[in-house]
Design a protein around this motif. Structure first.
Motif, PDB file in Angstrom:
ATOM      1  N   CYS A  44     -40.894  22.332  43.778  1.00 55.44           N
ATOM      2  CA  CYS A  44     -40.235  21.447  45.084  1.00 55.44           C
ATOM      3  C   CYS A  44     -38.883  21.882  45.270  1.00 55.44           C
ATOM      4  O   CYS A  44     -38.188  22.274  44.141  1.00 55.44           O
ATOM      5  N   ASP A  46     -36.564  19.934  45.525  1.00 52.49           N
ATOM      6  CA  ASP A  46     -35.874  18.859  45.170  1.00 52.49           C
ATOM      7  C   ASP A  46     -34.688  19.390  44.321  1.00 52.49           C
ATOM      8  O   ASP A  46     -34.950  19.995  43.387  1.00 52.49           O
ATOM      9  N   GLY A  69     -42.151  19.551  48.392  1.00 55.49           N
ATOM     10  CA  GLY A  69     -43.426  18.965  48.055  1.00 55.49           C
ATOM     11  C   GLY A  69     -44.383  19.881  47.167  1.00 55.49           C
ATOM     12  O   GLY A  69     -45.425  19.559  46.737  1.00 55.49           O
ATOM     13  N   HIS A 105     -43.355  16.625  40.733  1.00 57.09           N
ATOM     14  CA  HIS A 105     -42.414  15.830  39.917  1.00 57.09           C
ATOM     15  C   HIS A 105     -42.359  14.561  40.489  1.00 57.09           C
ATOM     16  O   HIS A 105     -42.727  14.038  41.577  1.00 57.09           O
ATOM     17  N   CYS A 108     -40.896  12.197  44.116  1.00 57.67           N
ATOM     18  CA  CYS A 108     -40.860  13.336  45.091  1.00 57.67           C
ATOM     19  C   CYS A 108     -40.753  12.846  46.545  1.00 57.67           C
ATOM     20  O   CYS A 108     -41.726  11.919  46.886  1.00 57.67           O
ATOM     21  N   GLY A 109     -39.899  13.196  47.251  1.00 59.34           N
ATOM     22  CA  GLY A 109     -39.509  12.714  48.563  1.00 59.34           C
ATOM     23  C   GLY A 109     -40.756  13.061  49.553  1.00 59.34           C
ATOM     24  O   GLY A 109     -40.955  12.392  50.479  1.00 59.34           O
TER      25      GLY A 109
END
Ligand SMILES: [Zn+2]
Length: 215
Positions: A44, A46, A69, A105, A108-109
């Protein structure tokens, strides 16, 4: 020095003085001999996920593609621009990596966004489309964890999504061929931001288990 990015400038100076010097021979060898990374890491975007740091990788070890994602769009050759598919092709057919890791993870947004009602606008149109790649995972998690706390359901969605992305990898002919020949191995991971632990997907037990040797 660029004042807006002063801390990055300072970090770069420190890198030149210390880390680059420590790895200088390795960097030069990777230029003269070219790269031959062991694994393709699909993670991801992130900022809290640090692929090299969490795997103890050195320069040249990981070929990395990151997206929102850690999704893998199914094989779909058409005239669109496919960044992740292109990275998969290059890693599998040109660099001939022996392993592919799809690493989800915690917190995760992208996975959390699957449960939000997003109204399409020119500011999120690509994101809404991209998040369709998590729809199956959301569906399964919503059934399996109908009565669970939100945190539990989100973690399950993150993990189940990784398994779906592994399936999507197999839609790529080059991946499928090499997996069937036992020259390419697929791995699903879930990284926990708070504990620093990685769990891997055991496809015989259909469960996630600690990757750590001390586990
Ligand atoms: Zn994420």
């Amino acid at each position: 020095m660029d004042n807006r990015l002063r801390t990055f400038g300072e970090g770069h100076t420190s890198f030149q003085k210390v880390k680059f010097k420590e790895n200088e021979k390795r960097f030069k060898k990777l230029v003269s001999e070219g790269q031959s990374p062991k694994a393709l890491f699909i993670g991801c975007s992130d900022s809290r996920v640090m692929p090299a740091m969490i795997t103890g990788s050195k320069p040249g070890d990981l070929f990395i593609v990151r997206n929102i994602g850690n999704f893998v769009a199914p094989f779909n050759p058409n005239s669109d621009y496919h960044a992740t598919a292109s990275a998969i092709e290059y890693a599998v057919s040109i660099l001939e990596v022996s392993d592919i890791i799809v690493c989800g993870h915690s917190h995760c947004g992208a996975i959390a966004a699957l449960y939000k009602d997003m109204q399409p606008s020119p500011e999120n149109i690509h994101t809404i489309k991209w998040l369709e790649l998590g729809a199956e995972a959301k569906k399964i998690a919503s059934i399996a964890h109908k009565n669970s706390e939100k945190e539990v359901m989100l973690k399950y969605t993150e993990q189940i999504s990784v398994v779906y992305q592994l399936d999507n990898l197999l839609s790529y002919p080059a991946v499928k061929k090499r997996v069937e020949n036992n020259t390419l191995f697929l791995h699903g991971w879930h990284y926990d931001l708070e504990s620093g632990n990685i769990d891997y997907y055991d496809d015989e037990d259909f469960d996630f288990k600690p990757l750590s040797m001390q586990g």
